[in-house]
Design a protein around this motif. Structure first.
Motif, PDB file in Angstrom:
ATOM      1  N   VAL A 213       5.773   0.461  12.205  1.00  0.00           N
ATOM      2  CA  VAL A 213       4.846   0.489  10.994  1.00  0.00           C
ATOM      3  C   VAL A 213       4.323   1.767  10.436  1.00  0.00           C
ATOM      4  O   VAL A 213       3.662   2.589  11.410  1.00  0.00           O
ATOM      5  CB  VAL A 213       3.618  -0.766  11.065  1.00  0.00           C
ATOM      6  CG1 VAL A 213       2.876  -0.472   9.697  1.00  0.00           C
ATOM      7  CG2 VAL A 213       4.179  -1.915  11.102  1.00  0.00           C
TER       8      VAL A 213
ATOM      9  N   SER B 268       0.403  -4.768   7.399  1.00  0.00           N
ATOM     10  CA  SER B 268       1.761  -4.419   7.423  1.00  0.00           C
ATOM     11  C   SER B 268       2.318  -4.774   8.958  1.00  0.00           C
ATOM     12  O   SER B 268       3.489  -5.468   9.228  1.00  0.00           O
ATOM     13  CB  SER B 268       2.062  -3.012   7.490  1.00  0.00           C
ATOM     14  OG  SER B 268       2.121  -2.637   5.995  1.00  0.00           O
TER      15      SER B 268
ATOM     16  N   SER C 245       9.644 -11.250  12.657  1.00  0.00           N
ATOM     17  CA  SER C 245      10.628 -11.094  13.558  1.00  0.00           C
ATOM     18  C   SER C 245      11.034 -12.252  14.198  1.00  0.00           C
ATOM     19  O   SER C 245      10.608 -13.676  13.884  1.00  0.00           O
ATOM     20  CB  SER C 245       9.430 -10.614  14.842  1.00  0.00           C
ATOM     21  OG  SER C 245       9.924 -10.893  16.193  1.00  0.00           O
TER      22      SER C 245
ATOM     23  N   LEU D 271       7.648  -3.323  17.953  1.00  0.00           N
ATOM     24  CA  LEU D 271       7.591  -3.600  16.319  1.00  0.00           C
ATOM     25  C   LEU D 271       6.492  -3.112  15.748  1.00  0.00           C
ATOM     26  O   LEU D 271       6.569  -2.311  14.647  1.00  0.00           O
ATOM     27  CB  LEU D 271       7.595  -5.108  16.366  1.00  0.00           C
ATOM     28  CG  LEU D 271       8.894  -5.857  16.750  1.00  0.00           C
ATOM     29  CD1 LEU D 271       8.596  -7.465  16.755  1.00  0.00           C
ATOM     30  CD2 LEU D 271      10.016  -5.478  15.798  1.00  0.00           C
TER      31      LEU D 271
ATOM     32  N   VAL E 213       5.347  -7.441   9.736  1.00  0.00           N
ATOM     33  CA  VAL E 213       6.423  -7.005  10.745  1.00  0.00           C
ATOM     34  C   VAL E 213       6.422  -8.295  11.933  1.00  0.00           C
ATOM     35  O   VAL E 213       7.605  -8.703  12.207  1.00  0.00           O
ATOM     36  CB  VAL E 213       6.350  -5.601  11.144  1.00  0.00           C
ATOM     37  CG1 VAL E 213       7.387  -5.463  12.464  1.00  0.00           C
ATOM     38  CG2 VAL E 213       6.447  -4.800  10.238  1.00  0.00           C
TER      39      VAL E 213
END
Length: 182
Positions: free
Chosen positions: A83, A35, A43, A79, A39
């Motif tokens: 998650v 994950s 980006s 970021l 992510v």
């Protein structure tokens, strides 16, 4: 408590207590790692994260590998922290590939501080061994934060010590000040 319930409770506690800390990554950890990769890959800054290695141990995430700037490292941490299942992020990436001379870093810092967003603001900078120290004063916390964010984008900056004093708050939000920059 009835004896049968007590034994069940003792058995559950014993199993939890004897869990091996050296056990291989759980499915949840591999899901977390995937994950985080997704992510970071989705980006706008994804090219900056291609060489990061991601490891999760019971939701504690470690990021290793090179990133081009302090800003990229902070973005990766932010970021990754979004998650589900990530409890904490321990960054240990290497910022920059080569050492950039302090004079070149200082020139970049001074150029960033000449931006109109910092007009009438008394911010000074000193650079030593890739570490930038910001001093002086500004009118709002948003300007102080924006100065640090803009400096973190400069190649070669390894650390920022933000000692800018906020002398008075203005009505401008960080978003409004950021809009002035662009």
């Amino acid at each position: 408590m009835p004896p049968a319930r007590a034994w069940v409770l003792i058995a559950i506690l014993a199993l939890a207590w004897n869990r091996s800390p050296a056990a291989p990554a759980t499915a949840a950890d591999s899901d977390i790692e995937e994950s985080v990769r997704q992510v970071l890959g989705a980006s706008a800054d994804r090219a900056q994260f291609t060489r990061l290695r991601i490891h999760s141990d019971e939701g504690i995430l470690t990021l290793r590998g090179p990133v081009p700037s302090l800003y990229a490292m902070n973005q990766a941490i932010r970021l990754a922290g979004t998650v589900r299942g990530v409890l904490d992020v321990f960054p240990s990436p290497t910022v920059g590939r080569t050492r950039i001379p302090d004079s070149q870093i200082l020139a970049g810092v001074e150029a960033a501080l000449r931006d109109p967003s910092f007009a009438f603001v008394g911010i000074r900078a000193a650079v030593g061994r890739g570490r930038v120290e910001l001093t002086g004063s500004c009118g709002s916390f948003a300007q102080k934060a924006l100065a640090e964010q803009e400096i973190s984008k400069i190649s070669g900056v390894l650390e920022i010590r933000n000692r800018i004093e906020v002398t008075s708050e203005t009505n401008a939000s960080e978003r409004e000040i950021s809009r002035m920059v662009t």
